[in-house]
Write a protein that holds these residues in place. Structure first.
Motif, PDB file in Angstrom:
ATOM      1  N   ILE A  11      54.920  81.660  65.583  1.00 20.40           N
ATOM      2  CA  ILE A  11      56.063  81.420  66.464  1.00 20.40           C
ATOM      3  C   ILE A  11      55.632  81.055  67.886  1.00 20.40           C
ATOM      4  O   ILE A  11      56.084  80.044  68.447  1.00 20.40           O
ATOM      5  N   VAL A  12      54.753  81.866  68.482  1.00 19.96           N
ATOM      6  CA  VAL A  12      54.320  81.599  69.861  1.00 19.96           C
ATOM      7  C   VAL A  12      53.601  80.250  69.977  1.00 19.96           C
ATOM      8  O   VAL A  12      53.905  79.457  70.875  1.00 19.96           O
ATOM      9  N   PRO A  13      52.636  79.919  69.091  1.00 16.24           N
ATOM     10  CA  PRO A  13      51.998  78.598  69.179  1.00 16.24           C
ATOM     11  C   PRO A  13      52.986  77.446  69.019  1.00 16.24           C
ATOM     12  O   PRO A  13      52.858  76.420  69.701  1.00 16.24           O
ATOM     13  N   TRP A  14      53.982  77.602  68.137  1.00 20.16           N
ATOM     14  CA  TRP A  14      54.973  76.539  67.974  1.00 20.16           C
ATOM     15  C   TRP A  14      55.774  76.330  69.252  1.00 20.16           C
ATOM     16  O   TRP A  14      55.989  75.192  69.675  1.00 20.16           O
ATOM     17  N   ILE A  15      56.195  77.421  69.859  1.00 20.53           N
ATOM     18  CA  ILE A  15      56.959  77.320  71.106  1.00 20.53           C
ATOM     19  C   ILE A  15      56.089  76.767  72.225  1.00 20.53           C
ATOM     20  O   ILE A  15      56.540  75.954  73.043  1.00 20.53           O
ATOM     21  N   ASN A  16      54.815  77.177  72.244  1.00 17.45           N
ATOM     22  CA  ASN A  16      53.901  76.658  73.263  1.00 17.45           C
ATOM     23  C   ASN A  16      53.666  75.154  73.104  1.00 17.45           C
ATOM     24  O   ASN A  16      53.347  74.465  74.076  1.00 17.45           O
ATOM     25  N   ARG A  17      53.824  74.647  71.875  1.00 17.54           N
ATOM     26  CA  ARG A  17      53.689  73.211  71.646  1.00 17.54           C
ATOM     27  C   ARG A  17      54.892  72.445  72.184  1.00 17.54           C
ATOM     28  O   ARG A  17      54.831  71.224  72.357  1.00 17.54           O
ATOM     29  N   GLU A  29      52.332  79.198  56.081  1.00 13.41           N
ATOM     30  CA  GLU A  29      51.213  78.256  56.203  1.00 13.41           C
ATOM     31  C   GLU A  29      51.667  76.838  55.862  1.00 13.41           C
ATOM     32  O   GLU A  29      51.300  75.874  56.546  1.00 13.41           O
ATOM     33  N   GLY A  30      52.473  76.719  54.814  1.00  9.88           N
ATOM     34  CA  GLY A  30      52.992  75.403  54.452  1.00  9.88           C
ATOM     35  C   GLY A  30      53.921  74.856  55.522  1.00  9.88           C
ATOM     36  O   GLY A  30      53.877  73.661  55.851  1.00  9.88           O
ATOM     37  N   MET A  31      54.758  75.729  56.091  1.00  8.86           N
ATOM     38  CA  MET A  31      55.649  75.299  57.159  1.00  8.86           C
ATOM     39  C   MET A  31      54.857  74.869  58.385  1.00  8.86           C
ATOM     40  O   MET A  31      55.228  73.910  59.071  1.00  8.86           O
ATOM     41  N   ASP A  32      53.758  75.565  58.662  1.00  5.91           N
ATOM     42  CA  ASP A  32      52.929  75.215  59.815  1.00  5.91           C
ATOM     43  C   ASP A  32      52.408  73.789  59.684  1.00  5.91           C
ATOM     44  O   ASP A  32      52.317  73.049  60.677  1.00  5.91           O
ATOM     45  N   ASN A  33      52.065  73.383  58.477  1.00  2.90           N
ATOM     46  CA  ASN A  33      51.607  72.002  58.251  1.00  2.90           C
ATOM     47  C   ASN A  33      52.705  71.003  58.593  1.00  2.90           C
ATOM     48  O   ASN A  33      52.436  69.957  59.201  1.00  2.90           O
ATOM     49  N   ILE A  34      53.942  71.332  58.217  1.00  3.25           N
ATOM     50  CA  ILE A  34      55.065  70.449  58.525  1.00  3.25           C
ATOM     51  C   ILE A  34      55.320  70.396  60.029  1.00  3.25           C
ATOM     52  O   ILE A  34      55.539  69.327  60.607  1.00  3.25           O
ATOM     53  N   VAL A  35      55.284  71.567  60.664  1.00  2.00           N
ATOM     54  CA  VAL A  35      55.513  71.635  62.114  1.00  2.00           C
ATOM     55  C   VAL A  35      54.453  70.830  62.861  1.00  2.00           C
ATOM     56  O   VAL A  35      54.754  70.107  63.818  1.00  2.00           O
TER      57      VAL A  35
END
Length: 256
Positions: free
Chosen positions: A157-163, A186-192
């Motif tokens: 969550i934090v890395p996604w928001i930081n992006r 992990e799969g969602m992280d690839n999509i994000v």
């Protein structure tokens, strides 16, 4: 021995002296000159450690372990005394008997998350409840459940928001993953990460992209029907179609 007695008093346990000696030996401090330099350096920073102890409302005796923690925070992690003291004051008002060890764990986490200023650390602490709620919304959208979401918040969550992703766009991405049979973080992280590379971080931009994908999928679906293939469109189909249309420049009539 003289240093340890000065710090702890004449009733000091010999095990403490041996521990200090062992720690210093591991640091390569084995001569009288090096020990003298070590003590001088520690005396220079001992007042700083005292400030941290005061901010934590720590009432025990400061030890070599506390000094080593402080050295790690400032020399290895790069935190300033001011930021450490500000954080210590904040957490000590929220939690009784907040210890040096607990502060060490928190600063280590902030270092790993690359949150080095007090403003960033404070924002993380203030947003922890909101971030946990967001993590649970993501899990609900994916169809998974975790009793604790603390690790999820720090890892994803934090890395996604930081992006630069909006909270709504993160939930939107989770819904997209569920519809495409992606049911893991992990799969969602690839999509994000894919969305990030395409510059898609807002709800509107992701909506636009998904609209284009949906339109393309409809074209591919018609091709599959003409081939007599009855199944859902997959990534292999999309890859082939992209090659035919964008790389080979085949018009739709030729593909049909």
């Amino acid at each position: 021995v003289k240093y340890c007695v000065t710090r702890k008093g004449p009733d000091i346990n010999s095990n403490y002296i041996l521990t200090v000696a062992r720690v210093w030996a591991e640091e390569g401090i084995k001569t009288a000159d090096k020990i003298e330099q070590k003590i001088e350096n520690m005396m220079l920073t001992s007042s700083d450690v005292s400030q941290v102890a005061k901010a934590l409302k720590f009432r025990g005796n400061l030890s070599i372990e506390h000094q080593q923690m402080y050295d790690k925070w400032t020399k290895s992690y790069g935190f300033s005394l001011q930021n450490i003291v500000l954080l210590a004051k904040k957490v000590s008002t929220q939690t009784k008997n907040f210890s040096f060890e607990m502060l060490d764990k928190k600063l280590t986490k902030f270092y790993e998350l690359k949150l080095l200023s007090f403003a960033e650390m404070q924002q993380y602490e203030d947003n922890k409840v909101a971030l946990s709620t967001l993590a649970r919304e993501v899990n609900k959208a994916l169809g998974v459940y975790y009793e604790s979401v603390e690790n999820e918040v720090d890892t994803y969550i934090v890395p996604w928001i930081n992006r630069g992703f909006e909270q709504d766009s993160i939930v939107q991405s989770a819904n997209f993953c569920f519809k495409n049979s992606i049911r893991t973080l992990e799969g969602m992280d690839n999509i994000v990460q894919k969305f990030a590379k395409l510059g898609l971080m807002s709800v509107a931009s992701i909506d636009g992209y998904l609209g284009e994908v949906s339109e393309t999928d409809e074209k591919i679906k018609k091709i599959l029907q003409k081939m007599g293939v009855d199944r859902r469109v997959n990534n292999y189909d999309r890859s082939f179609y992209r090659t035919w249309t964008y790389s080979f420049k085949f018009p739709a009539e030729v593909i049909d």
